[in-house]
Write a protein that holds these residues in place. Sequence first.
Motif, PDB file in Angstrom:
ATOM      1  N   SER A  60      61.313 -16.694 -45.055  1.00 25.23           N
ATOM      2  CA  SER A  60      60.413 -16.671 -46.213  1.00 25.23           C
ATOM      3  C   SER A  60      60.208 -18.040 -46.838  1.00 25.23           C
ATOM      4  O   SER A  60      59.226 -18.255 -47.548  1.00 25.23           O
ATOM      5  CB  SER A  60      60.946 -15.733 -47.288  1.00 25.23           C
TER       6      SER A  60
ATOM      7  N   ARG B 191      62.702 -12.500 -40.628  1.00 25.61           N
ATOM      8  CA  ARG B 191      61.615 -13.248 -41.249  1.00 25.61           C
ATOM      9  C   ARG B 191      62.133 -14.449 -42.054  1.00 25.61           C
ATOM     10  O   ARG B 191      63.098 -14.340 -42.786  1.00 25.61           O
ATOM     11  CB  ARG B 191      60.853 -12.320 -42.186  1.00 25.61           C
TER      12      ARG B 191
ATOM     13  N   CYS C 141      65.289   0.021 -44.663  1.00 23.12           N
ATOM     14  CA  CYS C 141      64.485  -1.143 -45.049  1.00 23.12           C
ATOM     15  C   CYS C 141      64.061  -1.961 -43.836  1.00 23.12           C
ATOM     16  O   CYS C 141      62.916  -2.391 -43.718  1.00 23.12           O
ATOM     17  CB  CYS C 141      65.264  -2.071 -45.969  1.00 23.12           C
ATOM     18  N   GLU C 142      65.016  -2.175 -42.926  1.00 20.64           N
ATOM     19  CA  GLU C 142      64.743  -3.075 -41.808  1.00 20.64           C
ATOM     20  C   GLU C 142      63.825  -2.472 -40.755  1.00 20.64           C
ATOM     21  O   GLU C 142      63.423  -3.149 -39.824  1.00 20.64           O
ATOM     22  CB  GLU C 142      66.060  -3.548 -41.170  1.00 20.64           C
TER      23      GLU C 142
ATOM     24  N   CYS D 193      60.908  -1.517 -41.639  1.00 19.01           N
ATOM     25  CA  CYS D 193      59.612  -2.077 -42.041  1.00 19.01           C
ATOM     26  C   CYS D 193      59.703  -3.577 -42.295  1.00 19.01           C
ATOM     27  O   CYS D 193      58.788  -4.309 -41.985  1.00 19.01           O
ATOM     28  CB  CYS D 193      59.091  -1.409 -43.302  1.00 19.01           C
ATOM     29  N   HIS D 194      60.813  -4.002 -42.911  1.00 15.46           N
ATOM     30  CA  HIS D 194      60.960  -5.432 -43.225  1.00 15.46           C
ATOM     31  C   HIS D 194      61.797  -6.092 -42.152  1.00 15.46           C
ATOM     32  O   HIS D 194      62.967  -5.759 -41.979  1.00 15.46           O
ATOM     33  CB  HIS D 194      61.645  -5.608 -44.583  1.00 15.46           C
ATOM     34  N   TRP D 195      61.210  -7.018 -41.504  1.00 14.18           N
ATOM     35  CA  TRP D 195      61.864  -7.686 -40.390  1.00 14.18           C
ATOM     36  C   TRP D 195      62.935  -8.634 -40.944  1.00 14.18           C
ATOM     37  O   TRP D 195      62.590  -9.593 -41.661  1.00 14.18           O
ATOM     38  CB  TRP D 195      60.767  -8.460 -39.678  1.00 14.18           C
TER      39      TRP D 195
ATOM     40  N   CYS E  96      70.776  -5.622 -47.577  1.00 13.74           N
ATOM     41  CA  CYS E  96      69.624  -5.807 -48.484  1.00 13.74           C
ATOM     42  C   CYS E  96      69.873  -5.164 -49.856  1.00 13.74           C
ATOM     43  O   CYS E  96      69.472  -5.697 -50.887  1.00 13.74           O
ATOM     44  CB  CYS E  96      68.360  -5.182 -47.911  1.00 13.74           C
TER      45      CYS E  96
ATOM     46  N   HIS F 257      56.854   0.361 -53.767  1.00 18.92           N
ATOM     47  CA  HIS F 257      56.924   1.229 -52.610  1.00 18.92           C
ATOM     48  C   HIS F 257      56.255   2.569 -52.846  1.00 18.92           C
ATOM     49  O   HIS F 257      56.605   3.560 -52.198  1.00 18.92           O
ATOM     50  CB  HIS F 257      58.382   1.425 -52.186  1.00 18.92           C
TER      51      HIS F 257
END
Length: 497
Positions: free
Chosen positions: A222, A220, A212-213, A215-217, A318, A158
């Motif tokens: 994986s 998703r 975090c969420e 930017c990070h969906w 997370c 990051h």
Amino acid sequence: MADNTPAPIPLRRSIWRNWISLTGTVIAIGSFFSFLLLFAFDLFAGEHSNPYVGILSYVVAPAFLFLGLGLLLFGAWLSRRQQKRDPDAPTPQLSIDLENPRDRKRLIWFALGTMTFLLFSAMGSFQTYHITETVEFCGKVCHEVMKPEFVAYQNGLHARVACVECHVGSGAGYYLQSKLNGAHQLWGVISGKYKKPIPAPVTNLRPAQDTCEKCHWPQRFSGNLERTYHHTLAGEDGKTFTVRLLLHVGGGDSQHGLVGGIHWHTSKEHRVEYYAEDDQRQNIPWIRVSNPDGTATVFKTPDFKAEPDAAKIRTMDCLDCHNRPAHRYKSPNEAVDQALYLGKIDAKLPAAKRTIVDLLTKAYANEAEAAAAIESGLRKQYGNSPAATQAITTVTTIYNENFFPFMKADWSKYPEHIGHKDWLGCFRCHDNQHEAVGKPGKKIAASDCNTCHTILAQGTGAELTKLAPEGQPFKHPDVLPDDLTCSDCHNGKNQSP
Ligand code: HEC
Ligand code: HEC
Ligand code: HEC
Ligand code: HEC
Ligand code: HEC
Ligand code: HEC
């Protein structure tokens, strides 16, 4: 005209009219002006602002304001004292006669000076505002104190995400809280009252859905992720040992894939809450899973008879797995494995792994002492060969990037929750100990070696080409006793590994 008017006889000369008080007034006005400006930036920047502006607008600017007011009073006090002592003496009064060319000149200079000062304080405020927005500021303003976090951050995934994205996030409430925190922490640094190392977890860190969420969906999917772990064993010959894992990361949203796998915990329909007995969240005796149909299952360890303190129950997010996304300190074992694999240390040096890990596990008072010990240790073992010189450079860099003696920060102070080798991590819950209350024999699912991942291949050389899609049992390089878990041995406390 000047000749005709009688000189004004000051009946009571104002004690405020003196140069010190005047300077104080200008400083006070200037800083008040800066405060207003900073406050406005702060307000309009909204979620893009950062906590350090808080320090400027609510600590630095007011400090100058008080300095100005103090000077104002001090000047007044001085002139009053003088008046009292000698009422008849002509106190150096500040009287300005515009007809007097000298006074006129003075006034012009004073006005110019004041204007420049105000202009500069406005520009200064604006500049400082921009400086504080940068990552360098966060990391460097408290130089030694935040050095570990800053260095690790720069070497992490990051490195291009600003500190404030994770530490402040958006929204008014947290924003204010972080400002107050900023001021509090600044005070801690000034007064030398801060803990070494800085404790983790950061208890008032924002919940991951606000950071975090963004930017990070979380929806998703994986699926499976393949990861390869390269190691070198401690023997003379530097035999390698590699593990290829297929991690079943899966996903937590039924719109995008089957809900399941490791990211099942992020599913909005199931909530996992837990209670940890210690501050570092290592001992978790109680877990509750709430299901979409309103039912809930509580899992407990056999020795935990009490009910958990409701205020200390935490909802898993997370950060309960990815708790070191920006500040990872590598263990000696991991750092040396990586350097050997990348050829930054010559794998042909005899017993390189053991020798270097040993050097890195010793405690040093500071970076210079470490560098000296690394150099002499490696020279003693490997002489003056180019491989020895290369190893010295590499190992010194490893030390400087992962060990911070001043703040007493290194990997062993900060448990990492992902995986289970060096720390308990997933095994805090997935340890086959927790049992469902009222359902004897029902343990937490996913506790055998092939649920979270399958081992596709392992070993060295040709062994690595024997892929097993269904997974294969782990062949640990050393004999494994049944009663110990990985981190009992790999925690760095019992010498290497
Ligand atoms: C990707 C998100 C993220 C970014 C970017 C980030 N941090 Fe952190 N930081 C965290 C998390 C998460 C923790 C809590 C770690 C834990 O609980 O173990 C943390 C912890 C810390 C701590 C407490 C001590 C420690 O090591 O746990 C400090 C100090 C800190 N961060 C400073 C910074 C600074 C300074 C920057 C920018 C140079 C920064 N952080 C950037 C996520 C981030
Ligand atoms: C401002 C956006 C942003 C925020 C906030 C952020 N991340 Fe990231 N994250 C990224 C980007 C961009 C990458 C990819 C970096 C790269 O590949 O170079 C990344 C990478 C990752 C990865 C590695 C993914 C992989 O492919 O292995 C993880 C795990 C991760 N972030 C977790 C987190 C967690 C946990 C937080 C909250 C503490 C967080 N991130 C906050 C932008 C962000
Ligand atoms: C139960 C633990 C756990 C939780 C909770 C969790 N993760 Fe992960 N995540 C993992 C593991 C394990 C991996 C595999 C990668 C690894 O081991 O580094 C992973 C992988 C990832 C990746 C890389 C996957 C890819 O497709 O590239 C990202 C990004 C990520 N996680 C973000 C998040 C975010 C955001 C959250 C919160 C919404 C979250 N994770 C919650 C354990 C978790
Ligand atoms: C705070 C406790 C806790 C931690 C920490 C934790 N888990 Fe879990 N995990 C659970 C619970 C509870 C379940 C649901 C078990 C059940 O219903 O039987 C679960 C379920 C799972 C599942 C099965 C999901 C499915 O498909 O149904 C996987 C895979 C998993 N966890 C992987 C991990 C991994 C990998 C980690 C570490 C990175 C981890 N867990 C950390 C509590 C935890
Ligand atoms: C609850 C989920 C879970 C269970 C159960 C689990 N693992 Fe893992 N394991 C993980 C995760 C997640 C990682 C990846 C960690 C990372 O990316 O740093 C991992 C990594 C590993 C690695 C690679 C470590 C390295 O550094 O080379 C090995 C080997 C391993 N596991 C073996 C096992 C064995 C043997 C068992 C059974 C005793 C087991 N695992 C059970 C989640 C699990
Ligand atoms: C009884 C102590 C002990 C336990 C328990 C243990 N290990 Fe190890 N492990 C060792 C030793 C000792 C070595 C070093 C062998 C060498 O370097 O020659 C090692 C080496 C390794 C290596 C390769 C080299 C390295 O340094 O990383 C991996 C990967 C590994 N262990 C994973 C695991 C996993 C995963 C578990 C849990 C399932 C585990 N170990 C449990 C003692 C243990």
